[in-house]
Design a protein around this motif. Structure first.
Motif, mmCIF file in Angstrom:
data_model
loop_
_atom_site.group_PDB
_atom_site.id
_atom_site.type_symbol
_atom_site.label_atom_id
_atom_site.label_comp_id
_atom_site.label_asym_id
_atom_site.label_seq_id
_atom_site.Cartn_x
_atom_site.Cartn_y
_atom_site.Cartn_z
ATOM 1 N N ASP A 48 0.856 -1.177 0.000
ATOM 2 C CA ASP A 48 0.000 0.000 0.000
ATOM 3 C C ASP A 48 0.896 1.232 0.000
ATOM 4 N N HIS A 236 -0.345 8.067 -4.710
ATOM 5 C CA HIS A 236 -1.791 8.034 -4.442
ATOM 6 C C HIS A 236 -2.472 9.156 -5.208
ATOM 7 N N TYR A 267 -5.535 5.800 -5.490
ATOM 8 C CA TYR A 267 -6.080 5.863 -4.136
ATOM 9 C C TYR A 267 -7.515 5.373 -4.085
ATOM 10 N N PHE A 268 -7.969 5.072 -2.866
ATOM 11 C CA PHE A 268 -9.333 4.597 -2.633
ATOM 12 C C PHE A 268 -10.136 5.793 -2.111
ATOM 13 N N SER A 280 -15.843 0.654 -5.633
ATOM 14 C CA SER A 280 -14.806 -0.164 -6.257
ATOM 15 C C SER A 280 -14.913 -0.196 -7.784
ATOM 16 N N ILE A 301 -1.179 0.617 -6.100
ATOM 17 C CA ILE A 301 -2.245 1.183 -5.281
ATOM 18 C C ILE A 301 -1.645 1.921 -4.085
ATOM 19 N N THR A 303 -3.822 3.460 -0.933
ATOM 20 C CA THR A 303 -5.195 3.678 -0.478
ATOM 21 C C THR A 303 -5.440 5.061 0.111
ATOM 22 N N PHE A 344 -12.837 6.261 1.598
ATOM 23 C CA PHE A 344 -12.559 4.857 1.332
ATOM 24 C C PHE A 344 -13.637 4.338 0.387
ATOM 25 N N GLN A 353 -10.009 -5.659 1.786
ATOM 26 C CA GLN A 353 -10.092 -4.750 0.641
ATOM 27 C C GLN A 353 -9.158 -5.138 -0.513
#
Length: 388
Positions: A48, A236, A267-268, A280, A301, A303, A344, A353
């Protein structure tokens, strides 16, 4: 700064809220791909590019008085399958009123290292690339420290060495505003990499510090990539071709980054959806666009979030609004941050996740080889290359 303030500030620093996007139509890989099993997933290196250790349900209770993680935080972290993550440290905002940025950053570094030391049975601080490999062998999670704003360097290039010796191996050149190095996402996209910024890039190259261009303005980003002699990361972000917000990156930036051997992390975050209600499906669309632009060897990724599940969504929404208002009030918020955002993906949040994302990509017929690269292998190769 006490433990509770440290944890709350760390959570705030790790979240950069946003809005706006249409997912667009992107072609998935043509190969048929089987679903990813837990056994297969557990053999991968999962990374991450920007995370934080806190329980989103109770951030103030995530870290105990002896610096150990709460049982919930520890349990969810270990369930995640994560092998390595980059922890934000230092003072990311332009300034904390009345605080010395250098002193605050050293203090936060100390606090993060106390946290890692107190949980050394599951965490390992990364000082060299070999530590990442050793952590994997020891079934520990490697923690690499990074700045989100190099304003902490002041006008002294030797501070790059100082902070690297304190464990900071990744340094993001700018946050959302302008600093002595260049322009961030919230200011004019035409602000250049400054003369001092060129010296910073050269110094970071010499010392094997990984340069991060998340949050940078477009011109600063392009000029930094061009100036660097080593691969860089945008750890990110999202794709501006899908959502036109300054926190997302243009195809030109992404392509030049990949051409330099660099890595683009998704990023999420709510910046991935035009209405700020990202899920998603939006994330997968951005990953696919990034693969089309950069190639599958240059996508990852980051997050910008944590690893615990959600117990009470309404409480989390209210807490997120408070944090967002705080960021707006102190000038840290990026264009597009607004009340009502979630930081998120609500449909793949928590310890599962990364595994759920792997199978979302498999459902889109991406090969397991490609998915493994995106979930961590590409990052592993980049860190091995830059950190020698």
């Amino acid at each position: 700064m006490n433990r509770r303030s440290f944890l709350t500030n760390s959570a705030m620093a790790a979240a950069a809220v946003g809005l706006k996007l249409s997912s667009g139509s992107v072609l998935a890989a043509s190969t048929n791909a089987a679903m990813i099993s837990r056994e297969q997933y557990n053999k991968w290196f999962v990374f991450d590019g920007l995370g934080v250790l806190y329980d989103i349900n109770d951030p103030a209770g995530s870290i105990q008085d002896d610096w150990r993680m709460s049982d919930r935080l520890r349990s969810d972290l270990l369930k995640s399958g994560l092998d390595c993550y980059r922890q934000t440290t230092g003072a990311p905002f332009p300034a904390y009123p009345g605080d010395d940025i250098f002193e605050s950053s050293v203090s936060m570094l100390s606090q993060h290292q106390k946290l890692i030391d107190a949980n050394s049975d599951v965490l390992m601080l990364v000082r060299t690339f070999n530590d990442i490999e050793q952590a994997k062998k020891d079934n520990k999670i490697a923690v690499t420290l990074g700045f989100q704003n190099s304003h902490v360097l002041g006008d002294n290039l030797d501070n790059v060495d100082t902070f690297k010796n304190l464990g900071v191996l990744t340094m993001q050149l700018t946050y959302n505003g302008q600093n002595q190095i260049g322009g961030g996402a919230n200011v004019s996209q035409r602000l250049p990499l400054t003369e001092f910024g060129h010296k910073v890039v050269e110094k970071m190259n010499e010392t094997n510090v990984l340069i991060d261009l998340s949050h940078s303005g477009e011109r600063t980003c392009l000029e930094a990539i061009a100036a660097s002699k080593t691969p860089l990361t945008i750890s990110h972000s999202g794709c501006r071709a899908l959502v036109d917000l300054p926190r997302n990156k243009t195809d030109k930036e992404m392509r030049l980054l990949a051409d330099k051997g660099g890595l683009f992390g998704l990023y999420f975050m709510p910046f991935l959806a035009s209405d700020s209600k990202a899920n998603s499906d939006h994330l997968v669309a951005h990953i696919e666009h990034a693969i089309n632009v950069c190639g599958e060897d240059h996508v990852s990724i980051g997050t910008d979030g944590g690893y615990t599940g959600i117990d009470d969504m309404e409480k989390v929404r209210k807490d997120t609004d408070k944090m967002t208002q705080h960021r707006i009030d102190n000038g840290a918020a990026a264009a597009g941050e607004k009340l009502g955002n979630l930081n998120f993906m609500p449909d793949i949040v928590g310890p599962d996740q990364f595994y759920l994302l792997a199978n979302k990509l498999a459902e889109r017929r991406h090969s397991s080889t490609r998915i493994e690269k995106v979930l961590g292998l590409n990052a592993y190769n980049l860190m091995k290359d830059v950190w020698k």
